[in-house]
Design a protein around this motif. Sequence first.
Motif, short mmCIF file in Angstrom:
data_model
loop_
_atom_site.label_atom_id
_atom_site.label_comp_id
_atom_site.label_asym_id
_atom_site.label_seq_id
_atom_site.Cartn_x
_atom_site.Cartn_y
_atom_site.Cartn_z
N ASP A 1 4.19 2.72 -1.01
CA ASP A 1 4.22 3.41 0.28
C ASP A 1 5.62 3.43 0.92
OD1 ASP A 1 4.69 1.00 1.64
OD2 ASP A 1 2.65 0.82 2.41
N GLY A 2 6.57 2.65 0.41
CA GLY A 2 7.93 2.70 0.90
C GLY A 2 8.17 2.02 2.23
N ARG A 3 7.15 1.38 2.81
CA ARG A 3 7.31 0.73 4.11
C ARG A 3 7.12 -0.78 4.02
NH1 ARG A 3 3.77 3.93 8.46
NH2 ARG A 3 4.40 2.09 9.65
N HIS A 4 7.18 -1.31 2.81
CA HIS A 4 7.05 -2.75 2.63
C HIS A 4 8.26 -3.28 1.84
CE1 HIS A 4 2.85 -1.84 3.64
NE2 HIS A 4 2.74 -3.12 3.97
N LEU A 5 8.78 -4.41 2.30
CA LEU A 5 9.89 -5.08 1.63
C LEU A 5 9.47 -6.50 1.30
CD1 LEU A 5 12.80 -4.01 4.02
CD2 LEU A 5 12.03 -2.83 1.95
N TRP A 6 10.10 -7.06 0.27
CA TRP A 6 9.88 -8.48 -0.01
C TRP A 6 10.49 -9.31 1.12
CZ3 TRP A 6 12.09 -8.00 -5.64
CH2 TRP A 6 11.09 -7.49 -6.47
N ASN A 7 9.83 -10.40 1.46
CA ASN A 7 10.33 -11.31 2.48
C ASN A 7 11.32 -12.27 1.83
OD1 ASN A 7 10.79 -13.08 4.56
ND2 ASN A 7 8.65 -13.63 4.89
#
Length: 471
Positions: free
Chosen positions: A187-193
């Motif tokens: 979805d392109g709106r999640h990044l790894w923490n």
Amino acid sequence: MITPVLLCGGSGTRLWPLSRKSYPKQFAPVWDQGTLFQRTAQRLSGRDYTAPLVITASDFRFIVAEQLQEVGIDPGTIMLEPDGRNTVPAILAAALYLSKQDPDALMLVAPCDHAFNDAEAFRATVQAGVPAALKGDLVTFGITPSYAETGYGYLQLAAEPDGTTPVALSRFVEKPDAARAAEMVADGRHLWNGGIFLFRASDILTAFDASAPTLVEPVRAALEGAQPDLGFLRLAPEPWARAEDISIDFAVMERSKNLSVVPLSHGWSDLGGWDAIWRESPQDEKGVATSGPATALECENTLLRSESDRLELVGIGLKDIVAVAMPDAVLVAHASQAQSVKKAVDALKKKSAAQATQFPKDHRPWGWFESLARGKRFQVKRIHVHPGAALSLQSHNHRSEHWIVVQGTAKVTIDGKEELITENQSVYIPLGAVHRMENPGKVPMVLIEVQTGSYLGEDDIIRYEDVYARS
């Protein structure tokens, strides 16, 4: 200017046997270009940065000081935790400490066991977060995911990122299953923490007061009761023990509204397992990575790593295998099971195997030693003493010792008599004799020690004088 706050703890289980409780992965030579801790300190030095504030365990204090000295970095403060209590107490102690000097001091909180392939790109990404931090945001850095990883937490953004511009954070997402991870990456709106944060000391203290007020009192008391110790700052143990063992995400970040995220997409890895080491290592056309005296024949997608110049590791016809050989332990695992190494460490602990937690080299403030051979009433060690360093003045109740110098010169004291012992010379230390060895030279001194006696444990030491204030 930004003050790096380097979090330097760890249990040393995920990269066993190279990393162990007594020598976590940030201090181990994962690659030739320095340890992960040294590379982190170098990446967060120079322009834009003040001297770092390092927070570590007492057992690692001399390793930290030595490794910083090796790369020419003078720490501002090395703060010693009485025991590990996750990230919250450490970050809070750093904020309280820095706020005394400047309430608006900018803090960059970073783990010391991550790898970045592009230091300049990382520096630029940090600078992109400075305006948001200066206006009061708590800034975190999210890693652009390259695959659907189930071992990381994720950051859900309020909008799709457009490069390095800070984006509002909607929420933290716990480690997902494979299907959910694939959806989030798509979805392109999640990044790894990535667990890296930038904020002013005053802003994070305000967040603690609002979201975790019960944590502030014990950590403040531990800092107020801190004692200097040979250039280190040792936090008071009694109030520190009352601080909750909790991560910064759970205690503060998930409850705060002024959060923003800067995307980071430049070769990051937390090196959380041997599969990650394989991915980040140079490979041949068949996906084979070797390190040290290791030879691969007809292998595919395999990591072969030998950490001993006396041990040749050979793999034949291996596929998707991780093999790591140390002088005292060997790991062989399918690459798909790389995240299960901790289970092996737990099994070794149940067997009371020293290899579960103890590194072959025992690092001390004066240098290090390793056991080369051991029998019922004897032990042979190699001892490395740094230039200008000295062991404590001591005696033993149960063993005598023979010292043979093989490199450099040793200044030896035996029952008050001093003499210089040079390469190829030896000396005998009788049982009960009060003795000390020193390196008066400018190069490392190495000797072979042969111990004989009824008990050869490291606790058979009576110390009379010690420049490192050990009891």
